[in-house]
Design a protein around this motif. Structure first.
Motif, mmCIF file in Angstrom:
data_model
loop_
_atom_site.group_PDB
_atom_site.id
_atom_site.type_symbol
_atom_site.label_atom_id
_atom_site.label_comp_id
_atom_site.label_asym_id
_atom_site.label_seq_id
_atom_site.Cartn_x
_atom_site.Cartn_y
_atom_site.Cartn_z
ATOM 1 N N TYR A 127 -5.789 24.251 15.585
ATOM 2 C CA TYR A 127 -6.388 25.530 15.933
ATOM 3 C C TYR A 127 -7.683 25.333 16.704
ATOM 4 C CZ TYR A 127 -3.079 27.010 12.363
ATOM 5 O OH TYR A 127 -1.936 27.211 11.645
ATOM 6 N N ASP A 128 -7.974 26.336 17.498
ATOM 7 C CA ASP A 128 -9.222 26.347 18.257
ATOM 8 C C ASP A 128 -10.290 26.981 17.367
ATOM 9 O OD1 ASP A 128 -11.158 26.431 20.166
ATOM 10 O OD2 ASP A 128 -9.848 27.190 21.743
ATOM 11 N N VAL A 129 -11.032 26.151 16.674
ATOM 12 C CA VAL A 129 -12.032 26.628 15.711
ATOM 13 C C VAL A 129 -13.411 26.261 16.267
ATOM 14 C CG1 VAL A 129 -12.755 26.613 13.303
ATOM 15 C CG2 VAL A 129 -10.389 26.036 13.884
ATOM 16 N N PRO A 130 -14.272 27.232 16.460
ATOM 17 C CA PRO A 130 -15.559 26.914 17.110
ATOM 18 C C PRO A 130 -16.524 26.127 16.234
ATOM 19 C CG PRO A 130 -15.387 29.273 16.590
ATOM 20 C CD PRO A 130 -14.057 28.684 16.303
ATOM 21 N N ASN A 131 -16.397 26.266 14.924
ATOM 22 C CA ASN A 131 -17.367 25.600 14.040
ATOM 23 C C ASN A 131 -16.616 24.843 12.941
ATOM 24 O OD1 ASN A 131 -19.795 27.001 15.258
ATOM 25 N ND2 ASN A 131 -18.560 28.758 14.592
ATOM 26 N N VAL A 132 -16.837 23.550 12.905
ATOM 27 C CA VAL A 132 -16.089 22.711 11.964
ATOM 28 C C VAL A 132 -17.053 21.710 11.320
ATOM 29 C CG1 VAL A 132 -14.234 21.008 11.715
ATOM 30 C CG2 VAL A 132 -13.978 22.890 13.350
ATOM 31 N N LYS A 133 -16.880 21.516 10.031
ATOM 32 C CA LYS A 133 -17.640 20.457 9.352
ATOM 33 C C LYS A 133 -16.717 19.822 8.312
ATOM 34 C CE LYS A 133 -21.960 19.550 6.875
ATOM 35 N NZ LYS A 133 -21.490 19.064 5.585
ATOM 36 N N VAL A 134 -16.529 18.535 8.434
ATOM 37 C CA VAL A 134 -15.654 17.823 7.501
ATOM 38 C C VAL A 134 -16.407 16.608 6.971
ATOM 39 C CG1 VAL A 134 -13.440 16.661 7.174
ATOM 40 C CG2 VAL A 134 -13.613 18.538 8.828
ATOM 41 N N ASP A 135 -16.359 16.432 5.665
ATOM 42 C CA ASP A 135 -16.872 15.208 5.039
ATOM 43 C C ASP A 135 -15.725 14.584 4.269
ATOM 44 O OD1 ASP A 135 -20.024 15.102 5.204
ATOM 45 O OD2 ASP A 135 -19.422 17.213 4.960
ATOM 46 N N CYS A 136 -15.453 13.361 4.570
ATOM 47 C CA CYS A 136 -14.347 12.679 3.890
ATOM 48 C C CYS A 136 -14.871 11.387 3.273
ATOM 49 C CB CYS A 136 -13.226 12.374 4.888
ATOM 50 S SG CYS A 136 -11.883 11.434 4.141
ATOM 51 N N PHE A 137 -14.510 11.175 2.026
ATOM 52 C CA PHE A 137 -14.973 9.994 1.311
ATOM 53 C C PHE A 137 -13.779 9.109 0.967
ATOM 54 C CE2 PHE A 137 -17.808 13.514 0.722
ATOM 55 C CZ PHE A 137 -19.054 12.964 1.007
ATOM 56 N N ALA A 138 -13.701 7.985 1.640
ATOM 57 C CA ALA A 138 -12.659 6.995 1.343
ATOM 58 C C ALA A 138 -13.213 6.098 0.253
ATOM 59 C CB ALA A 138 -12.339 6.186 2.592
ATOM 60 N N MET A 139 -12.545 6.071 -0.901
ATOM 61 C CA MET A 139 -13.105 5.386 -2.070
ATOM 62 C C MET A 139 -12.225 4.214 -2.509
ATOM 63 S SD MET A 139 -15.740 7.336 -2.435
ATOM 64 C CE MET A 139 -16.391 6.324 -3.761
ATOM 65 N N TYR A 140 -12.893 3.160 -2.918
ATOM 66 C CA TYR A 140 -12.184 2.071 -3.599
ATOM 67 C C TYR A 140 -11.922 2.474 -5.049
ATOM 68 C CZ TYR A 140 -13.265 -1.517 -0.026
ATOM 69 O OH TYR A 140 -13.343 -2.274 1.108
ATOM 70 N N THR A 141 -10.729 2.150 -5.547
ATOM 71 C CA THR A 141 -10.404 2.322 -6.976
ATOM 72 C C THR A 141 -9.595 1.096 -7.424
ATOM 73 O OG1 THR A 141 -8.241 3.363 -6.674
ATOM 74 C CG2 THR A 141 -10.169 4.836 -6.619
ATOM 75 N N ASN A 142 -9.170 1.098 -8.678
ATOM 76 C CA ASN A 142 -8.312 0.002 -9.156
ATOM 77 C C ASN A 142 -6.825 0.344 -9.064
ATOM 78 O OD1 ASN A 142 -10.904 -0.435 -11.388
ATOM 79 N ND2 ASN A 142 -10.261 -2.094 -10.028
ATOM 80 N N ASN A 143 -6.494 1.308 -8.221
ATOM 81 C CA ASN A 143 -5.092 1.606 -7.969
ATOM 82 C C ASN A 143 -4.552 0.699 -6.868
ATOM 83 O OD1 ASN A 143 -4.818 3.657 -9.859
ATOM 84 N ND2 ASN A 143 -5.694 5.180 -8.465
ATOM 85 N N ALA A 144 -3.246 0.779 -6.645
ATOM 86 C CA ALA A 144 -2.654 0.042 -5.528
ATOM 87 C C ALA A 144 -3.355 0.463 -4.241
ATOM 88 C CB ALA A 144 -1.163 0.353 -5.425
ATOM 89 N N PRO A 194 0.805 -1.229 0.000
ATOM 90 C CA PRO A 194 0.000 0.000 0.000
ATOM 91 C C PRO A 194 0.835 1.274 0.000
ATOM 92 C CG PRO A 194 -0.907 -1.583 1.528
ATOM 93 C CD PRO A 194 0.428 -2.132 1.087
ATOM 94 N N LYS A 195 0.238 2.323 -0.530
ATOM 95 C CA LYS A 195 0.904 3.636 -0.679
ATOM 96 C C LYS A 195 0.239 4.653 0.250
ATOM 97 C CE LYS A 195 2.803 1.406 -3.950
ATOM 98 N NZ LYS A 195 4.023 0.679 -3.596
ATOM 99 N N ARG A 196 0.842 5.850 0.248
ATOM 100 C CA ARG A 196 0.174 6.959 0.931
ATOM 101 C C ARG A 196 -1.024 7.395 0.085
ATOM 102 N NH1 ARG A 196 2.374 10.938 4.508
ATOM 103 N NH2 ARG A 196 4.506 10.728 3.741
ATOM 104 N N HIS A 197 -2.152 7.732 0.735
ATOM 105 C CA HIS A 197 -3.362 8.103 0.005
ATOM 106 C C HIS A 197 -3.169 9.358 -0.833
ATOM 107 C CE1 HIS A 197 -5.033 5.519 3.115
ATOM 108 N NE2 HIS A 197 -6.100 5.384 2.370
ATOM 109 N N ALA A 198 -3.535 9.252 -2.095
ATOM 110 C CA ALA A 198 -3.709 10.462 -2.895
ATOM 111 C C ALA A 198 -5.021 11.101 -2.444
ATOM 112 C CB ALA A 198 -3.789 10.104 -4.370
ATOM 113 N N LEU A 258 -12.971 15.999 1.676
ATOM 114 C CA LEU A 258 -11.786 15.253 1.249
ATOM 115 C C LEU A 258 -12.217 14.020 0.458
ATOM 116 C CD1 LEU A 258 -11.311 16.229 4.455
ATOM 117 C CD2 LEU A 258 -9.114 15.138 4.080
ATOM 118 N N TYR A 259 -11.525 13.765 -0.614
ATOM 119 C CA TYR A 259 -11.652 12.484 -1.298
ATOM 120 C C TYR A 259 -10.315 11.767 -1.178
ATOM 121 C CZ TYR A 259 -16.183 13.426 -3.326
ATOM 122 O OH TYR A 259 -17.523 13.664 -3.500
ATOM 123 N N GLY A 260 -10.341 10.560 -0.682
ATOM 124 C CA GLY A 260 -9.108 9.797 -0.534
ATOM 125 C C GLY A 260 -9.162 8.553 -1.401
#
Ligand code: FES
Length: 927
Positions: free
Chosen positions: A516-533, A464-468, A490-492
């Protein structure tokens, strides 16, 4: 066969060898001089360097017969009568040895250099060292300690070790060479490929080499009939589970119906020699029906994308990871300024210099049956008979490997033994299974030991590699610079199998608002299967990627608000009392402000300027900060068990042994554990032996990941040793054995608030870069860094971790890209992947900050990954300051930079190796 006569290490050698032999093969196979190591067989890495008539040669491609009549010298010749050569001693004293796989080649090159300069009457300089070592790689140290050691050995003064802020105690805070360093500098250290077993066979793997296809048939009959072949196995020969995986078991041991990436394994062969095994692979016929390919995480999320795993209800979505804090709409409503940008980071390769090697030994094996030797057992002082299926391997998770090997062989875990051999680097890339299960399957089938050694090319293809990633990040702040909101998508690219994608990309997401001290945060991250390593763990564990985006946006914000880039970070930096993005209140040990202060203080000397010009060169400073969790966190039980045995002896002094299955990949764990035991027992650390990673003799220390070993295994050893000390006081003179099962403080899963992690480490780094305005070439001239590590248990190995991590991230920023084109790796040889050489290494100035964490051993937190996180943003922020061009993709494409400067563009979104611009990313992930 022809007659080869030469002198090796002062002894005449006279033997018949094939004319095709290379010098490294003669040394390692015919003469058993395994001190010379092999990293690539491409003449690229230089770690196999030996001296022929005093001149360094790369022995992996040096025809043996070219050495006829010469004097050959290898690492084994340097120490005489137990006395170390000055170079060896200097490498030991300056911590210039980490995993040690490069060390023999580096030392031999340095020896020739020192002798050459001495003969010429010249004073050795750092420039001489850089020229001599430019083609000899070290992936661990960052070269600084190597350079210091060579200067010292040539009789010059070198700078002292970085100072720590806390006074040393009995053993804690004192510099100490790593325990195996002496073997590594003398050539005595044995890595897996160095062991011999009587009757051993050699294995190879039939790979798919196409990224997505249905398997119609597999015909192994011709391969089985080849003379010298002992076994050919396919999925039909697997007695147990035909799947593996560190976390989710979705990766076929041997593919049955379908291949999902080019490195997939179809069949395995054991034969009398590597050559016969390789020939057998060519005789295995596989019919495929090719399938459409998806090779991009964002394409993989589209409804019409080809499916990598057709049976999954979620399609190609491996995991949607969400982080929510506060009210994101209200946060942006409060903002006076919003920065909204999209960044891209590449897949990268660990390039540990020791390719993967596993040796499987069947239960019941006795070398006497084959009339020969078993030096692996001899080295450990054991009987050579193996009662269990045993695998010798340099692994980051020995107990995990045991369980996975057992599951595929249809055995109970206790029926399998993993013996963790020395590891020539790992950096996260030796957490997944590679050849362990295959070697064990073949060993049991043939009832012979079987070695599965990957070539560099196979290593590049398979592990395995580091995520693009593609990261869109929106940062809002008031006009005085206070952050009000951070929203990120994020798309990984997880590649074909799950590996550690969910964990890595969770960490990318939870750190996506920065330290950082950030009062409002929203993160959506999508870990996706592909045909890469497949993508998996890599030093930094996802935070390296999100930090690049976060810290690029912070510089943009400072510019827009006309604020100082240091000040805006200071205003928002996490501190005691702050609340992280996941709702964790920091109650202690948050030294980021001090890190920023120290870096600023060191930057702003009397002649400080942010930017200046000299001829066609522009110089500028850039800054970035980061934090990284210690330990698994997220509600995962984080446990380590250690055994400490103490032998009191009034005449010779008390000695002790620490036993724990935790992996050492060069980071210096044995010295840390020895220091912890010595501190509690009141004995010298040198009186403590550390036995790591043998599942039959060492309790489970858990995986070497998440910067956890110093904290978790350090605590297990500390508490076991403290108990042993108490028992010795009660019964003086009586040997004791104590086991301690340490459980780190409870953490909470993401989304439930509370403490998601036991501790965080912090750092600030400033990079001084030089940009050639005629060519676009970028050079990093200096890094000023400060790292809050809680407590520096061993300042010597700590310095090595920091310097090595920073240089690794310079490679990530400027040169490294594992390129795949429609699922087929273009990066198929080491020559197509540029890790930093000593030529890329800047001056590194380090400060150690010690804000102790109460539950850490003596206050220590993890540091293995942290130095590799902010360097890329510090460099690209410096490039922007020098040129006005913002790099939005890594690695920095110097041609694109030059074009942008000439065309007066301010944004570059194509990196070296990219084929298309950064795709559009919708916040929240809607397509
Ligand atoms: Fe140089 Fe590991 S110590 S590669």
């Amino acid at each position: 066969m022809s007659r080869l006569r030469m002198t090796v290490n002062g002894r005449p050698v006279d033997l018949d060898v094939p004319e095709s032999r290379y010098l490294s093969e003669v040394l390692r196979k015919d003469l058993q001089l395994t001190g010379t190591k092999i990293g690539c067989n491409e003449a690229e890495c230089g770690i196999c360097t030996v001296l022929v008539d005093g001149t360094p040669v790369v022995s992996c491609v040096y025809p043996a017969f070219k050495a006829n009549g010469t004097q050959v010298e290898t690492i084994e010749n340097l120490s005489q009568d137990g006395e170390l050569h000055a170079l060896q001693q200097a490498f030991l004293d300056h911590g210039a040895v980490q995993c040690g796989i490069c060390t023999p080649g580096v030392i031999m090159t340095a020896k020739a250099l020192i002798e050459e300069k001495k003969a010429a009457g010249e004073v050795l300089t750092e420039e001489h060292i850089a020229v001599a070592l430019k083609d000899t790689f070290c992936r661990c140290t960052g070269y600084q300690s190597i350079s210091r050691a060579i200067l010292l050995a040539s009789g010059q003064d070198v700078p002292p070790l970085i100072p720590v802020s806390q006074p040393a105690s009995h053993s804690i805070g004192k510099p100490m060479p790593n325990l195996q360093a002496r073997d590594k500098i003398t050539g005595e250290a044995r890595f897996t490929d160095d062991y011999r077993f009587a009757g051993m066979l050699y294995a190879r793997t039939k790979r798919a080499n196409i990224p997505h296809a249905r398997i119609l048939s597999i015909d192994t009959s011709a391969a089985r009939d080849l003379a010298g072949v002992h076994a050919v196995l396919t999925h039909e020969d697997i007695p147990g589970r035909n799947l593996h995986g560190v976390f989710i078991t979705d990766w076929p041991v041997l593919c049955a119906d379908k291949v999902r990436y080019a490195g997939d394994a179809i069949a395995i062969v054991a034969a009398d020699s590597e050559e016969v095994a390789a020939a057998a692979l060519d005789l295995i016929a596989v019919d495929y029906e090719k399938l459409p390919i998806v090779s991009d995480a964002i394409d993989a999320a589209k409804p019409d994308s080809p499916l990598v795993h057709e049976d999954r209800a979620e399609g190609n979505l491996l995991k949607h990871i969400k982080v929510i804090k506060g009210d994101i709409a209200a946060g942006f409503a409060e903002a006076d300024t919003i920065i909204d940008q999209t960044y891209r980071t590449p897949a990268t390769e660990h390039m540990f210099l020791e390719p993967e090697c596993s040796i499987g030994v069947p239960a019941g094996y006795s070398p006497e049956n084959f009339g020969g030797i078993c030096d692996a057992a001899a080295a450990r002082g054991e009987t050579a008979r193996h009662d269990k299926t045993t695998v010798y391997v340099g692994s980051q998770i020995p107990y995990g490997d045991r369980d996975q090997v057992a599951a595929t062989l249809g055995l109970e875990p206790e029926s399998v033994r993993i013996v963790a051999t020395l590891m020539g680097g790992g950096f996260g890339g030796k957490e997944d299974i590679t050849g362990q299960i295959h070697a064990a399957l073949l060993a049991e089938k043939t009832q012979r030991p079987v070695k599965m050694l990957y070539s560099r090319q196979e290593s590049l293809l398979v592990h395995p590699k580091r995520h693009a990633t593609v990261i869109r990040i929106r940062t809002g702040a008031t006009r005085d610079g206070k952050l009000t909101a951070v929203e990120a998508t994020l798309y990984g690219d997880g590649g074909a199998y799950a590996s550690l994608s969910e964990k890595v990309l969770t960490r990318a997401s939870t750190h996506a608002a920065g330290p950082y001290d950030v009062p409002n945060v929203k993160v959506d991250c999508f870990a996706m299967y592909t045909n890469n390593a497949p993508s998996g763990a890599f030093r930094g564990f996802g935070v390296t990627q999100s930090c690049f985006a976060v810290e690029s946006n912070m510089d943009r914000l400072a510019e827009q608000l006309e604020l100082d880039v240091i000040e805006i970070r200071r205003i928002n930096a996490l501190d005691v009392g702050s609340v992280t993005s996941t709702g964790q209140v920091l109650r202690e040990s948050a030294g980021l402000q001090e890190c920023i202060d120290l870096v600023e203080q060191d930057m702003r000397d009397d002649s400080f300027r942010w930017t200046w010009e000299e001829g066609n060169k522009r110089f500028a400073w850039g800054l970035a900060v980061a934090y990284k969790n210690t330990g698994l966190g997220g509600g995962a039980p984080d446990k380590a068990s250690a055994e400490v045995e103490v032998w009191p002896d009034d005449s010779k002094g008390t000695t002790a042994e620490v036993r724990i299955s935790s992996a050492e990949m060069g980071q210096g764990l044995p010295a840390v554990l020895a220091a912890c035991a010595a501190e509690e027992l009141g004995i010298k650390a040198s009186a403590v032996n550390v036995l790591l990673g043998d599942t039959d003799f060492c309790p489970d220390g858990g995986p070497t990941t998440a910067s956890r070993q110093t904290y978790v295994s350090g605590n297990a050893v500390r508490l076991a040793a403290a108990d042993a000390a108490a028992r010795l006081e009660a019964e003086p003179g009586t040997p004791v054995v104590v086991r301690h099962d340490y459980m780190a403080p409870e953490t909470k899963p993401l989304g439930s608030g509370g403490d998601m992690h036991v501790a965080f480490s912090y750092c600030a780094q400033a990079a001084l870069c030089e940009i050639d305005m005629d060519t676009g070439e970028v050079s990093v001239k200096k890094i000023i860094a400060a790292h809050d590590v809680g407590r520096a248990i061993n300042p010597l190995t700590l310095q090595g971790q920091i310097e090595g991590g920073i240089v690794m991230c310079i490679g990530y920023t400027l040169t490294e890209h594992y390129i795949q084109e429609d699922g087929v790796p273009w990066t198929d040889v080491l020559a197509r992947y540029k890790i930093p050489s000593i030529r890329h290494t800047p001056e590194i100035s380090n400060r150690i900050v010690e804000h102790q964490t109460s539950a850490g051993p003596y206050g220590a937190k993890g540091v293995g990954e942290l130095p590799s996180i902010p360097t890329s943003a510090a460099i690209t922020n410096a490039i922007y300051r020098a040129t006005g061009v913002r790099m939005r993709s890594l690695p920095v494409d110097q041609d694109e930079l030059l074009r942008a400067m000439r065309e007066q563009n301010t944004e570059v979104e194509m990196a070296w190796g990219d084929r298309k611009p950064i795709p559009k990313v919708a916040l929240g992930g809607e397509q």
